[in-house]
Design an enzyme around this catalytic site. Structure first.
Site, mmCIF file in Angstrom:
data_model
loop_
_atom_site.group_PDB
_atom_site.id
_atom_site.type_symbol
_atom_site.label_atom_id
_atom_site.label_comp_id
_atom_site.label_asym_id
_atom_site.label_seq_id
_atom_site.Cartn_x
_atom_site.Cartn_y
_atom_site.Cartn_z
ATOM 1 N N GLN A 1 0.807 -1.217 0.000
ATOM 2 C CA GLN A 1 0.000 0.000 0.000
ATOM 3 C C GLN A 1 0.837 1.262 0.000
ATOM 4 O O GLN A 1 0.329 2.340 -0.340
ATOM 5 C CB GLN A 1 -0.920 0.011 1.220
ATOM 6 N N CYS B 1 -5.145 0.752 3.586
ATOM 7 C CA CYS B 1 -5.285 -0.664 3.917
ATOM 8 C C CYS B 1 -6.706 -1.160 3.688
ATOM 9 O O CYS B 1 -6.929 -2.305 3.270
ATOM 10 C CB CYS B 1 -4.853 -0.909 5.360
ATOM 11 N N HIS C 1 -6.449 -0.906 11.424
ATOM 12 C CA HIS C 1 -5.830 -1.462 10.218
ATOM 13 C C HIS C 1 -6.740 -2.516 9.615
ATOM 14 O O HIS C 1 -7.344 -3.317 10.332
ATOM 15 C CB HIS C 1 -4.471 -2.077 10.579
ATOM 16 N N ASN D 1 -1.648 -9.411 4.589
ATOM 17 C CA ASN D 1 -1.478 -7.993 4.874
ATOM 18 C C ASN D 1 -1.209 -7.242 3.564
ATOM 19 O O ASN D 1 -1.149 -7.838 2.491
ATOM 20 C CB ASN D 1 -0.325 -7.799 5.862
#
Length: 351
Positions: A153, A159, A297, A318
């Site tokens: 990102q 995110c 997040h 992630n």
């Protein structure tokens, strides 16, 4: 892990074994400078000025000390390790500001209004008995060819868009057999349904945009820039459509497991503000100081299982790049009171 990075880690371990009689720190100034030079080479760091580089060297040294101190503790209950990564020249506050961008939902997802907005909720009330009888011991969608490679990102709190896109990508692949990389930038620029671009957003808001918009463009047609621009959505470049999304019961790890086993990857919010997660390298992440309620997040849970040592975990994709964690993935403790809020705000899209 590439060979250069592996050699760097070996060098770090060698340096830390030496005794430093000049200071009480784990590393001498010379050792830190050498390690910082390796770090700059591996991660291609070029700083604007000598003052900036000096500041980054200081922060790098402090983080290096933290990593080595953590890994050196004699703790029989510690289930994970830390390591040098792309974020080792950032302070904890800087990292939190630049890489966390989840806007926590204030409304109870079980409310009637939210259920109507989502279109549906999980059709069953998952019980422990159902877990024992119906669920496989292990689920890992990352091994089934329905997830695109881990993305990065950058220094943008986007995110939420990456988590939403990853969940949509997986649903498309599960149901059609076609794995298509979709556009996070499309959401960043256009999904203003309560989202704030690089200042943060919410996966459900992104799903709502895709539903109302009639789809989301492919990543090839609408590439990621890492900054919010004007909306350039093109109806001729749509790569996927969804009809609704499902909200899971707040805080229910049982429902999260059920959804993973029966539907696919699930987008979730979590508390990612702890320094321990910034430098996570391997193992089952389990920091009791993280919050189950204050989420900042967005990530995607892609499976669950139990280690050979008997530690239950969720597996998570992630958006911090493949040099972080285990190729961009991490494991987080399961059955530990909803660690870091991994099940507090969970949802997944429906085609």
């Amino acid at each position: 892990m590439n060979q250069l990075l592996l050699l760097f880690f070996i060098a770090i371990c060698t340096l830390s074994n030496g005794q430093n009689n000049e200071t009480s720190s784990l590393f001498s100034s010379k050792q830190i400078e050498v390690s910082f030079g390796n770090f700059k080479t591996i991660f291609r760091r070029l700083y604007r000025s000598l003052t900036t580089e000096t500041d980054r060297l200081r922060i790098f040294g402090e983080n290096l000390e933290y990593i080595e101190s953590f890994n050196s503790r004699r703790d029989a209950f510690r289930t994970y390790t830390l390591g040098v990564n792309n974020f080792t020249d950032l302070s904890q506050d800087e990292f939190h500001r630049l890489y966390n961008g989840f806007i926590q939902r204030t409304q109870d997802p079980s409310s009637a209004a939210e259920e109507r907005r989502a279109g549906r909720t999980l059709e069953v009330n998952v019980t422990e008995e159902m877990l024992r009888q119906r669920l496989p011991r292990t689920v890992d969608w990352s091994q089934r060819g329905v997830l695109t490679p881990v993305k990065q990102q950058g220094q943008c709190g986007s995110c939420w868009s990456f988590a939403a896109v990853a969940a949509i990508e997986s649903q498309v692949a599960i149901h059609t057999g076609q794995l298509v990389s979709l556009s996070e930038q499309n959401l960043l620029d256009c999904a203003v349904y309560g989202n704030n671009g690089c200042a943060g957003g919410l996966m459900n808001n992104a799903y709502e945009y895709v539903i109302q918009n009639g789809g989301i463009d492919t990543a090839d047609s609408y590439p990621y820039l890492g900054a919010q621009r004007y909306c350039r959505f093109n109806t001729f470049s749509v790569g996927a459509q969804i009809s609704s999304y499902v909200n899971l019961q707040r805080g229910s790890e049982a429902e999260l497991m059920y959804a993973l086993a029966h539907s696919g990857p699930v987008s979730v919010g979590m508390d990612a503000s702890r320094q321990s997660l910034q430098f996570y390298s391997s193992g089952v992440y389990d920091d009791p100081s993280c919050s189950s309620y204050n989420l900042n997040h967005g990530v995607v849970v892609v499976g669950y299982g139990t280690t050979t040592d008997g530690v239950d975990y969720f597996k998570v994709k992630n958006s911090w790049g493949q040099s972080w964690g285990m190729g961009g993935y991490f494991l987080i403790r399961r059955n530990a009171g909803n660690r870091c809020g991994i099940a507090t705000q969970a949802s997944y899209p429906v085609l």
